[in-house]
Motif scaffolding. Sequence first.
Motif, PDB file in Angstrom:
ATOM      1  N   ILE A   1       0.653  -1.423   0.148  1.00 17.66           N
ATOM      2  CA  ILE A   1       0.240   0.169  -0.213  1.00 17.66           C
ATOM      3  C   ILE A   1       0.777   1.510   0.245  1.00 17.66           C
ATOM      4  CG2 ILE A   1      -1.588   1.261   1.415  1.00 17.66           C
ATOM      5  CD1 ILE A   1      -3.027  -1.240   1.874  1.00 17.66           C
ATOM      6  N   LEU A   2       1.439   1.706  -0.989  1.00 18.89           N
ATOM      7  CA  LEU A   2       1.727   2.780  -1.786  1.00 18.89           C
ATOM      8  C   LEU A   2       1.302   4.327  -1.511  1.00 18.89           C
ATOM      9  CD1 LEU A   2       5.218   0.738  -3.618  1.00 18.89           C
ATOM     10  CD2 LEU A   2       4.871   1.067  -0.843  1.00 18.89           C
ATOM     11  N   GLN A   3       2.361   5.128  -1.963  1.00 18.73           N
ATOM     12  CA  GLN A   3       1.758   6.701  -0.991  1.00 18.73           C
ATOM     13  C   GLN A   3       2.512   7.053  -2.687  1.00 18.73           C
ATOM     14  OE1 GLN A   3      -0.582   9.097   1.404  1.00 18.73           O
ATOM     15  NE2 GLN A   3       1.460   9.240   1.880  1.00 18.73           N
ATOM     16  N   ASP A   4       1.922   7.666  -3.479  1.00 15.58           N
ATOM     17  CA  ASP A   4       2.472   8.156  -4.293  1.00 15.58           C
ATOM     18  C   ASP A   4       2.492  10.040  -4.490  1.00 15.58           C
ATOM     19  OD1 ASP A   4       0.211   8.976  -5.899  1.00 15.58           O
ATOM     20  OD2 ASP A   4       1.005   7.729  -7.732  1.00 15.58           O
ATOM     21  N   PHE A   5       3.878  10.816  -4.888  1.00 13.79           N
ATOM     22  CA  PHE A   5       3.422  12.555  -4.989  1.00 13.79           C
ATOM     23  C   PHE A   5       4.005  13.114  -6.799  1.00 13.79           C
ATOM     24  CE2 PHE A   5       4.307  11.135  -0.690  1.00 13.79           C
ATOM     25  CZ  PHE A   5       3.658  11.584  -0.114  1.00 13.79           C
ATOM     26  N   ILE A   6       3.764  13.756  -6.848  1.00 10.51           N
ATOM     27  CA  ILE A   6       3.823  14.787  -7.956  1.00 10.51           C
ATOM     28  C   ILE A   6       5.056  15.429  -7.898  1.00 10.51           C
ATOM     29  CG2 ILE A   6       3.941  15.634 -10.491  1.00 10.51           C
ATOM     30  CD1 ILE A   6       3.138  12.759 -10.354  1.00 10.51           C
TER      31      ILE A   6
ATOM     32  N   LEU B   1       0.217  16.608 -12.742  1.00 11.68           N
ATOM     33  CA  LEU B   1       0.201  17.019 -13.874  1.00 11.68           C
ATOM     34  C   LEU B   1      -1.409  16.475 -14.972  1.00 11.68           C
ATOM     35  CD1 LEU B   1       3.955  16.100 -14.160  1.00 11.68           C
ATOM     36  CD2 LEU B   1       2.580  18.121 -14.791  1.00 11.68           C
ATOM     37  N   PRO B   2      -1.047  16.258 -15.770  1.00 10.82           N
ATOM     38  CA  PRO B   2      -1.809  15.430 -16.528  1.00 10.82           C
ATOM     39  C   PRO B   2      -1.673  13.603 -17.076  1.00 10.82           C
ATOM     40  CG  PRO B   2      -2.445  17.380 -17.303  1.00 10.82           C
ATOM     41  CD  PRO B   2      -1.468  17.446 -16.255  1.00 10.82           C
ATOM     42  N   THR B   3      -0.241  14.287 -17.414  1.00  5.34           N
ATOM     43  CA  THR B   3       0.164  13.084 -17.611  1.00  5.34           C
ATOM     44  C   THR B   3       0.508  12.062 -17.100  1.00  5.34           C
ATOM     45  OG1 THR B   3       2.229  13.510 -17.596  1.00  5.34           O
ATOM     46  CG2 THR B   3       1.704  14.138 -19.910  1.00  5.34           C
ATOM     47  N   HIS B   4       0.576  12.697 -16.109  1.00  7.05           N
ATOM     48  CA  HIS B   4      -0.071  11.382 -14.428  1.00  7.05           C
ATOM     49  C   HIS B   4      -0.090  11.618 -13.144  1.00  7.05           C
ATOM     50  CE1 HIS B   4       4.155  11.766 -15.755  1.00  7.05           C
ATOM     51  NE2 HIS B   4       4.789  10.577 -15.312  1.00  7.05           N
ATOM     52  N   PRO B   5      -2.022  11.005 -13.484  1.00  8.44           N
ATOM     53  CA  PRO B   5      -2.570  11.144 -12.524  1.00  8.44           C
ATOM     54  C   PRO B   5      -2.905   9.744 -12.031  1.00  8.44           C
ATOM     55  CG  PRO B   5      -3.864   9.849 -14.440  1.00  8.44           C
ATOM     56  CD  PRO B   5      -1.816  10.492 -15.377  1.00  8.44           C
ATOM     57  N   PRO B   6      -3.264  10.175 -10.998  1.00  5.33           N
ATOM     58  CA  PRO B   6      -3.635   8.947  -9.621  1.00  5.33           C
ATOM     59  C   PRO B   6      -3.577   7.558  -9.879  1.00  5.33           C
ATOM     60  CG  PRO B   6      -4.697  11.551  -8.664  1.00  5.33           C
ATOM     61  CD  PRO B   6      -4.543  11.144 -10.273  1.00  5.33           C
ATOM     62  N   THR B   7      -2.960   7.032  -9.220  1.00  7.92           N
ATOM     63  CA  THR B   7      -3.386   5.578 -10.423  1.00  7.92           C
ATOM     64  C   THR B   7      -3.950   4.663  -9.258  1.00  7.92           C
ATOM     65  OG1 THR B   7      -0.680   4.906  -9.981  1.00  7.92           O
ATOM     66  CG2 THR B   7      -1.278   6.158 -11.491  1.00  7.92           C
ATOM     67  N   GLU B   8      -4.039   3.465 -10.055  1.00  7.39           N
ATOM     68  CA  GLU B   8      -4.663   2.082  -8.546  1.00  7.39           C
ATOM     69  C   GLU B   8      -3.682   1.699  -8.240  1.00  7.39           C
ATOM     70  OE1 GLU B   8      -7.449  -2.050  -8.674  1.00  7.39           O
ATOM     71  OE2 GLU B   8      -7.081  -0.744 -11.087  1.00  7.39           O
ATOM     72  N   GLY B   9      -4.058   1.240  -6.501  1.00  4.55           N
ATOM     73  CA  GLY B   9      -2.787   0.911  -6.004  1.00  4.55           C
ATOM     74  C   GLY B   9      -1.797   1.761  -5.693  1.00  4.55           C
ATOM     75  N   TYR B  10      -2.190   2.994  -5.839  1.00  3.24           N
ATOM     76  CA  TYR B  10      -1.045   4.035  -4.768  1.00  3.24           C
ATOM     77  C   TYR B  10      -1.968   5.129  -4.431  1.00  3.24           C
ATOM     78  CZ  TYR B  10       2.677   2.453  -7.390  1.00  3.24           C
ATOM     79  OH  TYR B  10       3.977   1.985  -8.107  1.00  3.24           O
ATOM     80  N   ASN B  11      -1.947   5.908  -2.920  1.00  2.74           N
ATOM     81  CA  ASN B  11      -3.049   6.741  -2.563  1.00  2.74           C
ATOM     82  C   ASN B  11      -2.061   8.231  -3.270  1.00  2.74           C
ATOM     83  OD1 ASN B  11      -4.601   5.118  -1.551  1.00  2.74           O
ATOM     84  ND2 ASN B  11      -2.970   4.841   0.456  1.00  2.74           N
TER      85      ASN B  11
END
Length: 535
Positions: free
Chosen positions: A401-406, A430-440
Amino acid sequence: MDDIHFEHTISVGQVVNIRAKVNRAFNTSMEVGVQVSCEDLFTDRHWRVCHAYATFVTQRTNTGEKVTLKPVLPQTQREQVEYSVAAERRRVRMVHDDIIRDLLSHGSVQQVETAVDNAVAAEKTKVESVELVLPPHANHQVNTFGGQIMAWMVNVATIAASRLCQAHPTLRTIDMFTFRGPSQVGDRLLLRAIVNNAFKNSIEVGVRAEAYQEEGPNRHINSAFMIFEVLDDHRKPCTLPRIRPEPLEGERRFQEAVARKKIRLDRKYIISRTQGEVPLSVPWDPRNQVYLSYNNVSALKMLAARNNWRLSSEKDKVRLYTLELKSMLSFKVESEVDVPAHRAFCLLAEMSNRPNWDPHYRKCELIHRVDDDDFLYRVVTPSVRHGAVGSQTSAGQGEGILQDFILLASKRRPCSSGDPYVIALRSVSLPTHPPTEGYNRGEVLCAGFTILETKNNMSLISYYNQASPEVLPYISTDIAGLSSSFYHNFCSCSQYLTQNRLQLTAEEQTGQYQSTNMDTPTCDSLSVGLSGTQL
């Protein structure tokens, strides 16, 4: 003169209060902050009219030598904030014209519509006036007061706007402009104004000022762009008629007006955002990168300049401070390391080495190198939703259960002696890097490092982070003194810097390392152990 936005008007019989102070002196220039407020003597009401920043440049001596200014030493917290952020405002001024040219070259502005019904021809709004500079209009150096020139320019601009709207317009904004040269007593000033563009509720008027004597050519001394509105009986902006620009030159002014409006909206949206606004991330756009970078660095500098930090915990000279402001809790971890400041700056700015000292650091992906000082990253860290951050089991419980940041990472070297190195971070979308499944998807409002050179070739490293209310429970153990994860992470960072200090020196001696050409700045975060949703 930077942009001037008039928040309110002043009426006859009201008292105007003007305060001015030098915020910072550079080598041959200085920034002066000016605040204008108003009071009504009959109702005892006070309000702010405008706040502006003016830049003054020294003149050479009679022998042609440059005059170097003495540094300004800030005394209060507010003075320290203005002193620190003045360097960022200076960067924005220097690239202002480049931003407009870039917008026009990329074709991202409104195209001229020549077949608009009921459009007013721009040539009908032309105004031309001549003023004679007399002794009361000049200072002790016999140069015309800049404010006097501005007043004359506002007069002709108001007439031009009135010819379009056929009403009494209200001046709202004067765009950033530069005095290109002086005028003296005896000069005639030729003032020309024309409406460049009319938007739904505002008008941009361009004004050009030229000075001339009885003999000799005209000297272009200033150009300005002024924004007017027309208010109805309820003080609401009225809808305005469209403008039909003149061919070629008029079309150029028409398009540049659109570019300037875009810049004004970017500044208003990015720089004036408050901490309570959601979401914290603002959209990344190459056309607003200058103001995002300005906001990123200035926010960290203003946070660092606050003087009401409270010491919450200390262990072996590693100190944890907190600062509570309304619903925001900020923390600072600080310690001195036996590494020169420029070495520490280059090492912390090298993102690829972050896993060497931060056990919570999982992944960092360089998305885009904006320029030498600004970078976009996607960073992956453990989530704080499982386990107590700072505990020995939190990493294991959070697996999968990971978390990502732009993040926008902005780094700055000192502008002058006594300034710190700065590595600032904030979230962008960033439109090219929207939230993805598996990451908060996490968000960072303001975080980063300041590195200040101290005695004996050592450096004081401070890490700052503004924590949102959602993560306060996760860092409360460190603040209460029940955990010392901040200490262990800072010790790991200090050990990494110390070990690589000698290695960098050896590389520099062989000519393999150049500290001035680092391409990658640091990511945020001293440790996710301090705050699970902040880097």
